[in-house]
Design a protein around this motif. Structure first.
Motif, PDB file in Angstrom:
ATOM      1  N   GLN A 167      76.650 -24.837  93.028  1.00  0.00           N
ATOM      2  CA  GLN A 167      76.582 -26.209  93.522  1.00  0.00           C
ATOM      3  C   GLN A 167      76.293 -26.250  95.017  1.00  0.00           C
ATOM      4  OE1 GLN A 167      79.844 -28.633  92.229  1.00  0.00           O
ATOM      5  NE2 GLN A 167      79.300 -30.367  93.498  1.00  0.00           N
ATOM      6  N   ILE A 168      76.967 -25.401  95.776  1.00  0.00           N
ATOM      7  CA  ILE A 168      76.762 -25.430  97.230  1.00  0.00           C
ATOM      8  C   ILE A 168      75.420 -24.790  97.597  1.00  0.00           C
ATOM      9  CG2 ILE A 168      77.866 -23.223  97.831  1.00  0.00           C
ATOM     10  CD1 ILE A 168      79.177 -24.715 100.195  1.00  0.00           C
ATOM     11  N   ALA A 169      74.879 -23.951  96.729  1.00  0.00           N
ATOM     12  CA  ALA A 169      73.550 -23.387  96.979  1.00  0.00           C
ATOM     13  C   ALA A 169      72.488 -24.484  96.988  1.00  0.00           C
ATOM     14  CB  ALA A 169      73.214 -22.336  95.928  1.00  0.00           C
ATOM     15  N   ASN A 170      72.690 -25.512  96.180  1.00  0.00           N
ATOM     16  CA  ASN A 170      71.753 -26.639  96.123  1.00  0.00           C
ATOM     17  C   ASN A 170      72.096 -27.741  97.112  1.00  0.00           C
ATOM     18  OD1 ASN A 170      70.230 -25.526  93.985  1.00  0.00           O
ATOM     19  ND2 ASN A 170      71.761 -26.187  92.506  1.00  0.00           N
ATOM     20  N   GLY A 171      73.188 -27.574  97.831  1.00  0.00           N
ATOM     21  CA  GLY A 171      73.627 -28.590  98.788  1.00  0.00           C
ATOM     22  C   GLY A 171      74.617 -29.540  98.139  1.00  0.00           C
ATOM     23  N   SER A 172      75.811 -29.596  98.688  1.00  0.00           N
ATOM     24  CA  SER A 172      76.866 -30.468  98.154  1.00  0.00           C
ATOM     25  C   SER A 172      77.237 -31.492  99.216  1.00  0.00           C
ATOM     26  CB  SER A 172      78.088 -29.630  97.755  1.00  0.00           C
ATOM     27  OG  SER A 172      79.101 -30.441  97.224  1.00  0.00           O
ATOM     28  N   THR A 173      77.100 -32.768  98.872  1.00  0.00           N
ATOM     29  CA  THR A 173      77.401 -33.840  99.816  1.00  0.00           C
ATOM     30  C   THR A 173      78.865 -34.222  99.718  1.00  0.00           C
ATOM     31  OG1 THR A 173      75.153 -34.703  99.610  1.00  0.00           O
ATOM     32  CG2 THR A 173      76.811 -36.168 100.565  1.00  0.00           C
ATOM     33  N   ALA A 375      87.295 -29.592  98.049  1.00  0.00           N
ATOM     34  CA  ALA A 375      86.171 -29.532  98.989  1.00  0.00           C
ATOM     35  C   ALA A 375      86.254 -30.575 100.098  1.00  0.00           C
ATOM     36  CB  ALA A 375      84.851 -29.671  98.226  1.00  0.00           C
ATOM     37  N   PRO A 376      86.650 -31.838  99.825  1.00  0.00           N
ATOM     38  CA  PRO A 376      86.726 -32.819 100.914  1.00  0.00           C
ATOM     39  C   PRO A 376      87.738 -32.461 101.995  1.00  0.00           C
ATOM     40  CG  PRO A 376      86.682 -33.926  98.783  1.00  0.00           C
ATOM     41  CD  PRO A 376      86.892 -32.467  98.513  1.00  0.00           C
ATOM     42  N   ILE A 377      88.662 -31.554 101.701  1.00  0.00           N
ATOM     43  CA  ILE A 377      89.646 -31.117 102.694  1.00  0.00           C
ATOM     44  C   ILE A 377      89.223 -29.799 103.323  1.00  0.00           C
ATOM     45  CG2 ILE A 377      92.055 -30.410 103.026  1.00  0.00           C
ATOM     46  CD1 ILE A 377      92.634 -32.190 100.482  1.00  0.00           C
ATOM     47  N   VAL A 378      88.799 -28.864 102.487  1.00  0.00           N
ATOM     48  CA  VAL A 378      88.520 -27.503 102.952  1.00  0.00           C
ATOM     49  C   VAL A 378      87.228 -27.421 103.755  1.00  0.00           C
ATOM     50  CG1 VAL A 378      87.917 -25.170 102.155  1.00  0.00           C
ATOM     51  CG2 VAL A 378      89.834 -26.400 101.118  1.00  0.00           C
ATOM     52  N   MET A 379      86.145 -28.052 103.276  1.00  0.00           N
ATOM     53  CA  MET A 379      84.855 -27.869 103.926  1.00  0.00           C
ATOM     54  C   MET A 379      84.796 -28.480 105.340  1.00  0.00           C
ATOM     55  SD  MET A 379      83.638 -25.907 101.753  1.00  0.00           S
ATOM     56  CE  MET A 379      82.048 -25.621 102.542  1.00  0.00           C
ATOM     57  N   GLY A 390      79.902 -20.560 103.050  1.00  0.00           N
ATOM     58  CA  GLY A 390      79.955 -19.727 101.854  1.00  0.00           C
ATOM     59  C   GLY A 390      81.317 -19.103 101.659  1.00  0.00           C
ATOM     60  N   ARG A 391      81.921 -18.637 102.751  1.00  0.00           N
ATOM     61  CA  ARG A 391      83.238 -18.004 102.647  1.00  0.00           C
ATOM     62  C   ARG A 391      84.294 -19.022 102.226  1.00  0.00           C
ATOM     63  NH1 ARG A 391      87.168 -15.767 106.925  1.00  0.00           N
ATOM     64  NH2 ARG A 391      85.820 -16.738 108.468  1.00  0.00           N
ATOM     65  N   ALA A 392      84.221 -20.225 102.778  1.00  0.00           N
ATOM     66  CA  ALA A 392      85.178 -21.271 102.416  1.00  0.00           C
ATOM     67  C   ALA A 392      85.019 -21.675 100.950  1.00  0.00           C
ATOM     68  CB  ALA A 392      84.999 -22.482 103.327  1.00  0.00           C
ATOM     69  N   ALA A 393      83.770 -21.819 100.524  1.00  0.00           N
ATOM     70  CA  ALA A 393      83.517 -22.221  99.138  1.00  0.00           C
ATOM     71  C   ALA A 393      83.994 -21.150  98.163  1.00  0.00           C
ATOM     72  CB  ALA A 393      82.031 -22.496  98.925  1.00  0.00           C
ATOM     73  N   MET A 394      83.773 -19.877  98.500  1.00  0.00           N
ATOM     74  CA  MET A 394      84.185 -18.804  97.603  1.00  0.00           C
ATOM     75  C   MET A 394      85.710 -18.657  97.567  1.00  0.00           C
ATOM     76  SD  MET A 394      81.562 -17.893  96.068  1.00  0.00           S
ATOM     77  CE  MET A 394      82.244 -16.538  95.120  1.00  0.00           C
TER      78      MET A 394
END
Length: 451
Positions: A167-173, A375-379, A390-394
């Motif tokens: 999902q994040i590879a394609n861009g996540s808003t 994601a709305p908190i972590v990213m 990438g590290r945060a998402a993984m």
């Protein structure tokens, strides 16, 4: 020492772990009370959130589509495996196992690779292989063998079908900000591959180290592995000739495989649950060689999907409670994630995010749901700290897969095929959870210190 500890875990789980449906009910009560205390919402508001606020796609009914997909994974995978050709293929792989040690090592290793390639395929392939291994090696501990088959699932989100990295590879808003990281910085990052490799090579040994002594080994019940004689069909009426028509069988296969081939030409090797199920469906029809014979195979396989159909709505309700927001926009899931964010620095943040994701996954056992919650908190926090997306998402992805080992939700398809209950395998999976947790914590610290 591992064997002694695992024996203790097995005894505790066998004595105290209730049926997965009762486990889901207990979790519902716990989350309901925690949400009342943590978010100060009243019981009526939380009951409304649990039931879905009157919307068919939220709360209790929020996993209807996913429940059907998972039931089909189980039913179609089982029906395909019951075909004579598929049984022969599994038996060929199972010949690599000739004693309890090789049985556990082969099953763990193969299931882990399959789950990294695609989680839906790996979840079913591992347990089907385990059943064939059990037929060949009768003195292997059957619950541990099934636990070993399921343990490979612990790396699915770090693999090619991981929903968060894709999902994040394609861009996540998120909150009007686009977060993007190529797979080179997620799935194929050296640290992610390193953690997967450590688990792939060491987990089979950890699993075998738990194998009980001969006097404590639970051999497979032969009734679970008994194969019925191949059914004979009498074809004497026009209706029966239509049911067994080779022409209709060929037309069905041409239509199905035409779509599958075209899908891969358009999408590349991008597997999701729908295309995996379509492959299982049409390969199953092909291998059975007869449409009506396949109908009978589906009827036999459908009996094991009862747990999914009953329990998944309750887990959807738990997810509704976890993400239910009060007037200030605070949910129980955000409270947990926020706590870990506030005690982090730029090195420990991904590791602590992983731990928080593991906790949240226990109540929100869905990769997509996990991303929506955290994601709305972590990213934004990762961006403020200068941490690679990438590290945060993984970190979220690894936490999502980690506690699957002690959450019966994902084990239901495997248990349905194996003919076991959750309490039979969860004691062993506690050890797998501890082992993989140590690997992931160490990996994310290395990722933060040296990359």
């Amino acid at each position: 020492m591992i064997k002694r500890f695992s024996n203790g875990c097995v005894k505790i789980m066998n004595r105290w772990l209730p049926d997965p449906f009762l486990f889901a009910i207990i979790l519902t009560i716990v989350v309901f009370i925690a949400a009342m205390v943590g978010t100060q919402q009243n019981p009526v508001e939380l009951v409304w959130a649990w039931g879905g606020k009157g919307a068919s796609g939220d709360g209790f009914w929020g996993l209807l589509s996913f429940s059907m997909q998972m039931a089909l994974v189980l039913v179609l995978g089982s029906a395909m495996a019951s075909a004579r050709a598929c049984r022969r293929a599994l038996r060929s792989i199972a010949t690599l196992a000739h004693d309890p040690k090789s049985a556990i090592l082969v099953t763990t290793f193969v299931s882990t690779i399959c789950c990294w390639l695609n989680w839906g395929f790996g979840l079913i392939a591992g347990v089907l292989l385990a059943r064939e291994v059990a037929r060949r090696v009768r003195d292997v501990d059957y619950p541990l063998l099934i636990a070993s088959a399921y343990s490979g699932f612990v790396i699915w989100h770090a693999g090619l079908s991981g929903s968060i990295p894709l999902q994040i590879a394609n861009g996540s808003t998120i909150l009007d900000v686009v977060y993007q990281a190529p797979v080179a910085k997620t799935i194929f990052h050296p640290v992610n591959l390193g953690m997967v490799l450590v688990i792939l090579l060491i987990m089979p040994l950890v699993n075998y180290a738990m194998h009980p002594t001969a006097q404590n080994t639970i051999a497979v019940d032969p009734a679970l592995l008994a194969e019925e004689d191949e059914k004979k069909y009498e074809i004497s009426t026009p209706a029966e000739r239509i049911e067994h028509s080779r022409i209709l069988w060929v037309i069905t296969l041409v239509l199905g495989f035409a779509y599958i081939i075209y899908y891969f030409t358009q999408k590349g090797f991008n597997l999701d649950l729908n295309i995996v199920n379509m492959i299982f469906l049409f390969v199953g029809i092909l291998l059975h060689g007869d449409l009506y014979r396949y109908v009978d195979a589906i009827s036999d396989a459908a009996k094991s999907s009862a747990g999914i159909l009953l329990q998944f709505p309750f887990y959807a309700g738990i997810m509704g409670l976890m993400v239910a927001q009060n007037a200030a926009g605070v949910s129980l899931a955000s409270i947990i994630a926020d706590f870990f964010v506030h005690i982090s620095n730029d090195v420990t943040f991904p590791m602590l995010t992983f731990l928080s994701a593991g906790i949240i996954n226990f109540f929100v056992p869905s990769g997509g749901g996990q991303w929506a919650v955290q994601a709305p908190i972590v990213m934004p926090a990762a961006e403020a700290m200068g941490i690679d997306y990438g590290r945060a998402a993984m970190a979220i992805a690894w936490g999502d897969q980690w506690t699957n080992m002690i959450q019966p939700f994902w084990a239901l398809p495997a248990l349905g095929i194996a003919g076991l209950s959750a309490r039979n395998i969860m004691g062993y999976l506690v050890i797998v959870t501890i082992f993989t947790g140590v690997v992931a914590c160490g990996g994310f610290l290395v990722w933060g210190l040296f990359f």
